[in-house]
Write a protein that holds these residues in place. Structure first.
Motif, mmCIF file in Angstrom:
data_model
loop_
_atom_site.group_PDB
_atom_site.id
_atom_site.type_symbol
_atom_site.label_atom_id
_atom_site.label_comp_id
_atom_site.label_asym_id
_atom_site.label_seq_id
_atom_site.Cartn_x
_atom_site.Cartn_y
_atom_site.Cartn_z
ATOM 1 N N PHE A 214 0.986 -1.196 -0.046
ATOM 2 C CA PHE A 214 0.016 -0.030 0.003
ATOM 3 C C PHE A 214 0.885 1.187 -0.168
ATOM 4 N N ARG A 215 2.096 1.267 0.492
ATOM 5 C CA ARG A 215 3.100 2.500 0.566
ATOM 6 C C ARG A 215 3.524 2.521 -0.929
ATOM 7 N N ALA A 216 3.702 1.614 -1.682
ATOM 8 C CA ALA A 216 4.236 1.630 -2.883
ATOM 9 C C ALA A 216 3.041 2.370 -3.621
ATOM 10 N N ILE A 217 1.850 1.841 -3.418
ATOM 11 C CA ILE A 217 0.795 2.253 -4.299
ATOM 12 C C ILE A 217 0.469 3.735 -4.079
ATOM 13 N N ARG A 218 0.657 4.193 -2.694
ATOM 14 C CA ARG A 218 0.664 5.788 -2.227
ATOM 15 C C ARG A 218 1.486 6.525 -3.223
ATOM 16 N N ARG A 219 2.740 5.869 -3.361
ATOM 17 C CA ARG A 219 3.803 6.596 -4.121
ATOM 18 C C ARG A 219 3.262 6.903 -5.471
ATOM 19 N N LEU A 220 2.741 6.045 -6.297
ATOM 20 C CA LEU A 220 2.265 6.135 -7.637
ATOM 21 C C LEU A 220 1.343 7.179 -7.708
ATOM 22 N N MET A 221 0.674 7.655 -6.798
ATOM 23 C CA MET A 221 -0.463 8.447 -6.852
ATOM 24 C C MET A 221 0.204 9.932 -6.886
ATOM 25 N N THR A 222 0.823 10.240 -8.133
ATOM 26 C CA THR A 222 1.661 11.522 -8.075
ATOM 27 C C THR A 222 0.389 12.766 -8.138
ATOM 28 N N ASP A 223 -0.713 12.523 -8.490
ATOM 29 C CA ASP A 223 -1.641 13.565 -8.620
ATOM 30 C C ASP A 223 -2.178 13.837 -7.265
ATOM 31 N N ARG A 224 -1.690 13.352 -6.487
ATOM 32 C CA ARG A 224 -2.316 13.699 -4.856
ATOM 33 C C ARG A 224 -1.114 13.998 -4.109
ATOM 34 N N PRO A 225 -1.723 15.094 -3.219
ATOM 35 C CA PRO A 225 -0.418 15.386 -2.252
ATOM 36 C C PRO A 225 -0.003 14.519 -1.108
ATOM 37 N N HIS A 226 1.103 14.654 -0.671
ATOM 38 C CA HIS A 226 1.846 13.654 0.428
ATOM 39 C C HIS A 226 1.825 14.592 1.465
ATOM 40 N N MET A 227 1.252 14.121 2.862
ATOM 41 C CA MET A 227 1.332 14.702 4.014
ATOM 42 C C MET A 227 2.526 14.082 4.776
ATOM 43 N N PHE A 228 3.036 15.135 5.521
ATOM 44 C CA PHE A 228 4.246 14.654 6.287
ATOM 45 C C PHE A 228 4.101 15.239 7.766
ATOM 46 N N ALA A 229 4.372 14.385 8.793
ATOM 47 C CA ALA A 229 4.542 15.151 10.084
ATOM 48 C C ALA A 229 6.049 15.465 10.577
ATOM 49 N N ILE A 230 6.538 16.469 10.674
ATOM 50 C CA ILE A 230 7.801 16.878 11.167
ATOM 51 C C ILE A 230 8.024 17.499 12.422
ATOM 52 N N ARG A 231 8.857 16.905 13.001
ATOM 53 C CA ARG A 231 9.633 17.686 14.229
ATOM 54 C C ARG A 231 10.915 17.939 14.134
ATOM 55 N N SER A 232 11.404 19.183 14.578
ATOM 56 C CA SER A 232 12.904 19.405 14.215
ATOM 57 C C SER A 232 13.250 20.430 15.598
ATOM 58 N N SER A 233 14.527 20.832 15.545
ATOM 59 C CA SER A 233 14.957 21.474 16.583
ATOM 60 C C SER A 233 14.542 23.178 16.519
ATOM 61 N N ASP A 234 14.096 23.214 15.316
ATOM 62 C CA ASP A 234 13.529 24.715 15.056
ATOM 63 C C ASP A 234 12.660 24.553 13.930
ATOM 64 N N ASP A 235 11.423 24.381 14.309
ATOM 65 C CA ASP A 235 10.193 24.235 13.517
ATOM 66 C C ASP A 235 9.919 25.478 12.897
ATOM 67 N N ARG A 236 9.960 26.560 13.458
ATOM 68 C CA ARG A 236 9.662 27.876 12.642
ATOM 69 C C ARG A 236 10.514 28.080 11.525
ATOM 70 N N ARG A 237 11.798 28.036 11.660
ATOM 71 C CA ARG A 237 12.958 28.382 10.471
ATOM 72 C C ARG A 237 12.803 27.310 9.464
ATOM 73 N N LEU A 238 12.585 25.899 9.693
ATOM 74 C CA LEU A 238 12.404 24.931 8.860
ATOM 75 C C LEU A 238 11.089 25.125 8.169
ATOM 76 N N ALA A 239 10.020 25.539 8.639
ATOM 77 C CA ALA A 239 8.729 25.931 7.759
ATOM 78 C C ALA A 239 9.003 26.981 6.837
ATOM 79 N N ALA A 240 9.704 27.861 7.247
ATOM 80 C CA ALA A 240 10.130 29.091 6.228
ATOM 81 C C ALA A 240 10.778 28.832 5.060
ATOM 82 N N VAL A 241 11.672 27.656 5.355
ATOM 83 C CA VAL A 241 12.579 27.041 4.358
ATOM 84 C C VAL A 241 11.690 26.234 3.242
ATOM 85 N N LEU A 242 10.837 25.475 3.898
ATOM 86 C CA LEU A 242 10.110 24.413 3.066
ATOM 87 C C LEU A 242 9.062 25.173 2.272
ATOM 88 N N ILE A 243 8.367 26.185 2.962
ATOM 89 C CA ILE A 243 7.230 26.733 2.059
ATOM 90 C C ILE A 243 8.025 27.641 0.921
#
Length: 303
Positions: A214-243
Motif C-alpha cells: 500500500f505504501r508503494a501504491i501511495r507513491r504512484l499516486m503522483t496527482d495527490r499531495p503527500h502529507m508529512f508530520a515533522i519535528r525539528s530543533s527549530d520548526d519555525r525556521r524549517l517551515a520558512a525554508v520549506l514553504i
C-alpha cells in the motif's frame, strides 16, 4: 507453492457487469483483497474457487484451468462470506463430511486436526445452529482446511469474531503463509489488512484499481499531495525554508511540530535533509501522515 492467475477476467449477470477485465497474480504469502461493498470481491473469490464460471477470460492455478476441473479443488480451500453450513449438523459432522467429500483416507483424523487448528474441538459436538457468528466462521474455516490445501480463499473471514478470535485467526493465517501457502482474504477492516497482508489488490466497481504494497501504491499516486508530520530543533525556521520551495503546497506549524503538504514527493524528500543541514536544523522526526491503508483506500475510491 501454488499461484493463482487471472487473465482479463470478466463476469456479468445480464446487463450488470460485476467484474470487468481483471488481471492479477496471487502467489505464496498473504494477499488482501480490498474494495467497497459491491466492488466484485466475492465474485472474484468464487471464480478463483471454481464455484463460478468467468463470462470471459481465464482463471487458473499453477497453469491449470479451475472451472470444471475437479482435480484442482483438492488444492483450494474456500471460506465464503455467506453461511455455508447445515445448522442441524454438529461442527464435527460438518467438517468430517467435507473430509469425506475430498475422499481423504482418514476423514476422522483430518476433521480433528482441522477442528484443533481453529480451536473448535470443545464445541465440535454442538449443533451449528447454536453457534455464534464467530464460531460459524471458525467452523467454515475448519472445513476449508480439512484437506490441507496449499491455497486458501477467505471472503470476509473476520466477520462476527471477537477480538480474541480475530487474533487467533490472524496468527493461523500468518502460520499458513509462513509454510508457503497462498492465502487471499477480503476484509472491510482495513487495520487488519494492513497488519496482516504483505500485498494488496484493490477492486473498485468491478475493475482492478491497484496492486502491490500500500505504501508503494501511495507513491504512484503522483496527482495527490503527500502529507508529512515533522519535528525539528527549530520548526519555525524549517517551515520558512520549506514553504519557499515549489515541492510544497502548504506548511502548518502546530503544537507538536509541522504538517507539510508535498506536491512533488521525490523533490521534497531530497529537499528536506539538504535544507535542514544547510540551516543547521536537526530533524527529530519525519513520518508520513497519510500512508495508512485507510488513507490509500480512500484516495483510490475517490479518484
Amino acid at each position: 507453492m501454488s499461484v493463482l492467475e487471472l487473465r482479463d477476467v470478466s463476469r456479468w449477470y445480464g446487463n450488470v457487469v460485476a467484474v470487468n477485465g481483471v488481471t492479477m497474480t496471487v502467489g505464496p504469502g498473504v494477499t488482501g483483497l480490498l474494495g467497497p461493498n459491491g466492488a466484485g470481491k466475492s465474485t472474484l473469490i468464487h471464480m478463483m474457487g471454481g464455484f463460478l464460471a468467468p463470462s470471459n477470460g481465464q482463471v487458473g492455478i499453477d497453469g491449470q484451468r479451475i472451472w470444471k476441473n475437479p482435480s484442482v479443488y483438492r488444492h483450494i480451500g474456500l471460506v465464503p462470506e455467506r453461511e455455508a453450513a447445515y445448522d442441524f449438523l454438529s461442527g464435527r459432522q460438518f467438517v468430517r463430511s467435507m473430509a469425506k467429500l475430498h475422499k481423504l483416507s482418514d476423514p476422522d483424523a483430518a476433521a480433528e486436526r482441522a477442528l484443533g487448528m481453529v480451536e473448535m474441538a470443545a464445541a465440535a459436538d454442538r449443533a451449528i445452529g447454536t453457534y455464534s457468528k464467530g464460531m460459524k466462521q471458525r467452523i467454515k474455516m475448519a472445513s476449508a482446511l480439512v484437506h490441507d490445501p496449499p491455497v486458501l480463499l477467505l471472503d470476509e473471514p473476520f466477520n462476527g469474531m471477537d477480538p480474541r478470535q480475530r487474533l487467533q485467526l490472524m496468527d493461523l493465517i500468518r502460520k499458513m503463509a509462513a509454510e508457503g501457502r497462498t492465502v487471499l482474504f477480503s476484509s472491510h477492516i482495513l487495520e487488519e489488512v494492513e497488519r496482516l497482508a504483505h500485498h494488496i489488490e484493490v477492486i473498485i466497481a468491478g475493475r482492478h484499481a491497484a496492486s502491490g504494497d500500500f505504501r508503494a501504491i501511495r507513491r504512484l499516486m503522483t496527482d495527490r499531495p503527500h502529507m508529512f508530520a515533522i519535528r525539528s530543533s527549530d520548526d519555525r525556521r524549517l517551515a520558512a525554508v520549506l514553504i519557499a520551495d515549489d515541492s510544497t503546497r502548504g506548511v502548518e506549524l502546530t503544537s507538536t511540530g509541522l504538517q507539510v503538504e508535498a506536491v512533488d514527493f521525490l523533490r521534497f524528500t531530497s529537499l528536506l535533509p539538504q535544507a535542514a543541514r544547510t540551516a543547521d536544523i536537526r530533524l527529530l522526526e519525519v513520518s508520513p501522515a497519510d500512508e495508512s491503508l485507510e488513507s490509500v483506500f480512500s484516495y483510490l475510491v475517490a479518484s
